[in-house]
Design a protein around this motif. Structure first.
Motif, short mmCIF file in Angstrom:
data_model
loop_
_atom_site.label_atom_id
_atom_site.label_comp_id
_atom_site.label_asym_id
_atom_site.label_seq_id
_atom_site.Cartn_x
_atom_site.Cartn_y
_atom_site.Cartn_z
N ALA A 198 16.76 13.46 3.95
CA ALA A 198 16.67 13.29 5.40
C ALA A 198 15.31 13.72 5.91
O ALA A 198 14.72 13.08 6.78
N ASP A 235 23.34 15.42 7.60
CA ASP A 235 21.92 15.16 7.35
C ASP A 235 20.97 15.77 8.36
O ASP A 235 19.88 16.21 7.99
N ALA A 274 16.08 18.74 9.56
CA ALA A 274 16.66 18.05 8.41
C ALA A 274 17.51 19.01 7.57
O ALA A 274 17.09 20.13 7.30
#
Length: 306
Positions: free
Chosen positions: A152, A87, A147
């Motif tokens: 995320a 993530d 991200a």
């Protein structure tokens, strides 16, 4: 170069973003919303939100950013990856590296390095800024979070908006700060005298809050830790200048009397980064020691001749 547009509203009750796209068919609604959010649009010299309902005779000014088509090339830049999972990535960015490609910096950026390192980055910020949740200046070193997917990205941006992330910087400033701790609560906007600079101003500004703590004092300088409550462009640099303790080495906001420190650019390092993991909710906390040039500046400040 940015292009300035000025309008006088001739109707009532229409959302600002919708009204502007009706004035210029080449502007997309999402682009206009981004400009409004980043302070490039003002109504009667005030920053407003996209859902502001215009009134007849409102004076609306738009700074249209230059559109540059960019082709991002993957480059093996040997990034210092502090942490990575499916993530998020946390990178320790070196001083001198630009975060994302822009006019004048098409390559050698953090994004170029990330494109080589992995293929799975969030696409929310488009082709030029994949995965980029927040930025630190070219000549600021230290920790930055990236991200790897849109979910995320949205979580990390929301944490920034809610002021729940932890972002601590170390810096060296000109002058000896007498009190141990303090808070600078002063809005920041574009400097009307120099559009390449930011300044503390009530005009076209956004809330900006910086907390600071003195770590050490020297004969003419102070070693300071700063924590961001908000994240405006050049915030720490502008706020330290505003309270008359400018950062050494800073080419834009540094002290008028230049003392030669062994560093290229401002002595500013993002030393701590904390956030909740977007998938698990776990509290994540990362620390980074200042680089050698920053340590050399500390030694220089310690031995600085009175």
């Amino acid at each position: 170069m940015e292009t300035m547009h000025s309008y006088k509203a001739d109707s009532n009750g229409i959302r600002l973003d919708k009204w502007l796209t009706e004035q210029n068919s080449e502007w997309s609604r999402s682009a206009v919303q981004d400009w409004i959010k980043s302070g490039h649009v003002t109504v009667n010299e005030q920053i407003v939100k996209s859902n502001y309902k215009i009134k007849a005779n409102d004076v609306i000014e738009v700074e249209e950013p230059e559109v540059v088509e960019l082709e991002i090339t993957a480059e093996d830049l040997q990034l210092d990856i502090v942490y990575e999972d499916e993530d998020v990535i946390v990178v320790n960015k070196p001083r001198g590296m630009v975060v994302h490609p822009a006019p004048g910096h098409p390559g050698g950026t953090l994004v170029n390095g990330l494109m080589h390192h992995c293929n799975d980055l969030s696409g929310i910020n488009g082709v030029a800024r994949p995965g980029i949740v927040h930025r630190i200046d070219k000549d600021t070193s230290g920790l930055i979070m990236v991200a790897k997917n849109d979910k995320a990205h949205e979580s990390l941006v929301e944490q920034l908006k809610n002021k729940t992330t932890k972002r601590r910087y170390e810096t060296i400033v000109a002058g000896v700060i007498s009190h141990d701790k303090g808070t600078v609560d002063a809005p920041i906007g574009r400097d009307p005298q120099d559009r390449q600079k930011m300044t503390v101003t009530e005009m076209h500004s956004r809330e900006a809050v910086t907390h600071f703590q003195v770590l050490d004092r020297f004969s003419r300088h102070s070693h300071v830790a700063c924590e961001l409550e908000t994240g405006r462009t050049h915030q720490i640099r502008v706020h330290m200048k505003y309270i008359e303790f400018p950062i050494v080495g800073d080419p834009k906001y540094g002290p008028r009397k230049k003392h030669q420190f062994p560093i290229e650019g401002q002595a500013l390092h993002a030393s701590m980064l904390g956030f909740k993991h977007p998938r698990t909710g776990e509290e994540m906390l990362f620390n980074s020691e200042p680089p050698e040039d920053f340590k050399a500046c500390l030694q220089h400040a310690r031995t600085f001749s009175i």
